[in-house]
Write an enzyme that holds these catalytic residues in place. Structure first.
Site, PDB file in Angstrom:
ATOM      1  N   SER A   1       0.796  -1.180   0.114  1.00 46.43           N
ATOM      2  CA  SER A   1      -0.179   0.014   0.086  1.00 46.43           C
ATOM      3  C   SER A   1       0.788   1.260   0.000  1.00 46.43           C
ATOM      4  CB  SER A   1      -0.861   0.047   1.277  1.00 46.43           C
ATOM      5  OG  SER A   1      -2.020   0.854   1.113  1.00 46.43           O
TER       6      SER A   1
ATOM      7  N   HIS B   1      -2.485  -1.367  -4.080  1.00 51.16           N
ATOM      8  CA  HIS B   1      -3.884  -1.455  -4.375  1.00 51.16           C
ATOM      9  C   HIS B   1      -4.480   0.160  -4.258  1.00 51.16           C
ATOM     10  CE1 HIS B   1      -4.570  -2.041   0.453  1.00 51.16           C
ATOM     11  NE2 HIS B   1      -3.705  -0.763   0.167  1.00 51.16           N
TER      12      HIS B   1
END
EC number: 3.4.21.92
Length: 196
Positions: free
Chosen positions: A98, A123
């Site tokens: 992330s 993501h």
């Protein structure tokens, strides 16, 4: 409570004890271990500014082992990496997921690394909303704006199209160190530290 080791250094003036992170900072090494939050970001930003003041020409080595965290905290680190004069080399040990992956890809071009068994995951930003319908609409609009901004930067960092990054970040997308090199997140997989 986490354990922080101390090291003892002998000099002509005697012995001096440092916590390991302070000792690493002397060698221009900053560690991001754990979640990216406001307190962690403030500490990392302060260390980067300190190292720039010490020597604006010498590289800073930013080691990342992080599951990600708060977008605004990560952007504070990202903006500082770009604001200061020294190049910031990024090295993934363990995982960069992330916001951790975003920061890894944001190191100086040619100086972004991962160890062989590191995992990198990208993501879209996560968020939750509660409150009145109008407040939820405002929060939804903001998270979509953040998603576009992060995708544009990640596309630039990785030399990918925004469309590809949008598709690849739609769900959790895990990569090995070698796969992240092919994707453009890093420049090199480090097998052994050079003996320079």
């Amino acid at each position: 409570m986490s354990y922080i080791p101390y090291v003892v250094e002998k000099t002509a003036r005697g012995e001096r004890s440092y916590d390991i992170y302070s000792r690493l900072l002397k060698d221009r090494i900053i560690m991001l271990s754990g979640e990216v939050n406001d307190a962690v970001a403030s500490s990392i930003v302060a260390q980067m500014l300190f190292l720039e003041a010490e020597d604006p020409e010498k590289d800073i080595y930013f080691y990342i082992n992080s599951p990600g965290g708060v977008v605004t905290a990560g952007m504070a680190i990202y903006d500082t990496m770009n604001y200061i004069r020294p190049d910031v080399a990024t090295i993934c040990v363990g995982q960069a997921a992330s916001m951790g992956a975003f920061l890894l890809s944001s190191g100086a071009k040619g100086k972004r690394y991962a160890l062989p068994h590191a995992r990198i995951m990208i993501h879209q930003p996560l968020g939750g909303a509660q409150g009145q319908a109008t407040d939820i609409a405002i929060q939804a609009k903001e998270i979509l704006r953040m998603k576009e901004e992060l995708n544009a930067i990640l596309a630039k960092n990785c030399s990918q199209s925004i469309k590809k990054v949008e598709k690849d970040t739609d769900r959790d997308n895990f990569m090995s160190a070698e796969e992240s090199k092919e994707y453009g997140m890093i420049d090199e997989v480090l097998l052994k530290k050079s003996k320079e």
